[in-house]
Enzyme design. Structure first.
Site, PDB file in Angstrom:
ATOM      1  N   GLU A  36       0.905  -1.069  -0.002  1.00  0.00           N
ATOM      2  CA  GLU A  36      -0.002  -0.007   0.035  1.00  0.00           C
ATOM      3  C   GLU A  36       0.745   1.228  -0.042  1.00  0.00           C
ATOM      4  O   GLU A  36       1.424   1.392   0.985  1.00  0.00           O
ATOM      5  CB  GLU A  36      -0.704  -0.049   1.063  1.00  0.00           C
ATOM      6  CG  GLU A  36      -1.797   1.110   1.465  1.00  0.00           C
ATOM      7  CD  GLU A  36      -2.717   1.515   2.789  1.00  0.00           C
ATOM      8  OE1 GLU A  36      -3.331   2.367   2.824  1.00  0.00           O
ATOM      9  OE2 GLU A  36      -2.067   0.588   3.655  1.00  0.00           O
ATOM     10  N   ASP A  47      -3.556  10.135   9.390  1.00  0.00           N
ATOM     11  CA  ASP A  47      -2.179   9.569   9.583  1.00  0.00           C
ATOM     12  C   ASP A  47      -1.533  10.199  11.147  1.00  0.00           C
ATOM     13  O   ASP A  47      -1.747  11.459  11.381  1.00  0.00           O
ATOM     14  CB  ASP A  47      -1.344  10.136   8.518  1.00  0.00           C
ATOM     15  CG  ASP A  47      -1.758   9.213   7.030  1.00  0.00           C
ATOM     16  OD1 ASP A  47      -2.081   8.110   7.311  1.00  0.00           O
ATOM     17  OD2 ASP A  47      -1.780  10.090   6.202  1.00  0.00           O
TER      18      ASP A  47
END
Length: 250
Positions: A36, A47
């Site tokens: 990924e 994130d």
């Protein structure tokens, strides 16, 4: 010998294209089934600090979408047996045009798109553009979704769904418990295969999830290892490969 499937997350170009490639090679050699690859983004919503810091460092070099796609193309040519998914945020996909972006991604070797801030039912045409270019849109399910909305996603007919195992951002440890299992059962209720991630960093976590997911997803743990070893390519390779082997071992 059986193993746990692993989707491993890397930030394209971090800390350099060569070291990022070394990390990808270590992941593949360590048993990763899917790479990924995240296109660096300036204002990520999902994130944690490790990945945000990596994105910031790459962007300081003037890294652009074209650079990330070139890196993905290199990975695809080097490891044709490994699926590559592209992870990014909506503005990078929407700005050049969703259809145009998907065409470029598919040409680079991308097999699936993970765009967390494009909801599955308001995706700006992403699902259709992915299908038109031989890719899958992989929507994200989160425990914060209402039961009704989660059920709508589960039964929307997506071949794969990314299940974020807790709310918040990536990178901090996730406890696998009964609530996790119930959430995964709800996500899988429509027959989609499930990728389970957010805070996965140990073999024990991976083994606890293995029976309920198509693959476990790990990212921040690898970004931290890359950061710790970025001045020593051999040590970086060994550390990343060892962690991949730990996560995939039954």
């Amino acid at each position: 010998m059986s193993k746990i499937k692993l989707m491993s997350h890397l930030v394209a170009g971090y800390p350099t294209d060569e070291l990022s490639f070394t990390a990808a090679r270590a992941l593949v050699d360590g048993g990763a089934d899917i790479l990924e690859i995240q296109l660096p983004f300036s204002d990520p919503s999902a994130d944690g600090p490790a990945i945000q810091g990596a994105c910031t460092e790459v962007l300081k070099r003037g890294y652009r979408t074209a650079d990330g796609l070139a890196f993905i193309e290199r990975l695809h040519k080097s490891f044709p047996q490994v699926k590559i998914y592209l992870m990014s945020y909506g503005s990078l996909v929407y700005t050049p045009g969703v259809e145009n972006f998907c065409k470029r991604a598919a040409a680079a070797g991308v097999r699936g798109m993970i765009i967390p801030d494009l909801p599955f039912d308001h995706d700006e045409g992403l699902t259709a553009a992915c299908r038109a270019n031989g890719m899958e849109n992989i929507p994200v399910a989160a425990p914060s979704m209402s039961p009704a909305r989660l059920d709508l996603l589960a039964r929307a007919g997506f071949p794969y769904i990314y299940a974020a195992l807790r709310t918040g951002i990536t990178g901090t440890d996730t406890t696998i418990n009964d609530n996790t299992c119930r959430f995964l059962e709800a996500v899988a209720a429509g027959g989609s295969k499930i990728y389970g991630g957010f805070g996965i960093s140990s073999g024990s976590q991976a083994r606890a999830l293995a029976d309920q997911v198509e693959a476990i997803v790990a990212g921040s743990v690898f970004v931290r290892l890359i950061t710790e070893n970025k001045n020593n390519p051999d040590a970086l390779y060994k550390a990343v490969r060892a962690k991949a082997e730990e996560l995939t071992s039954i």
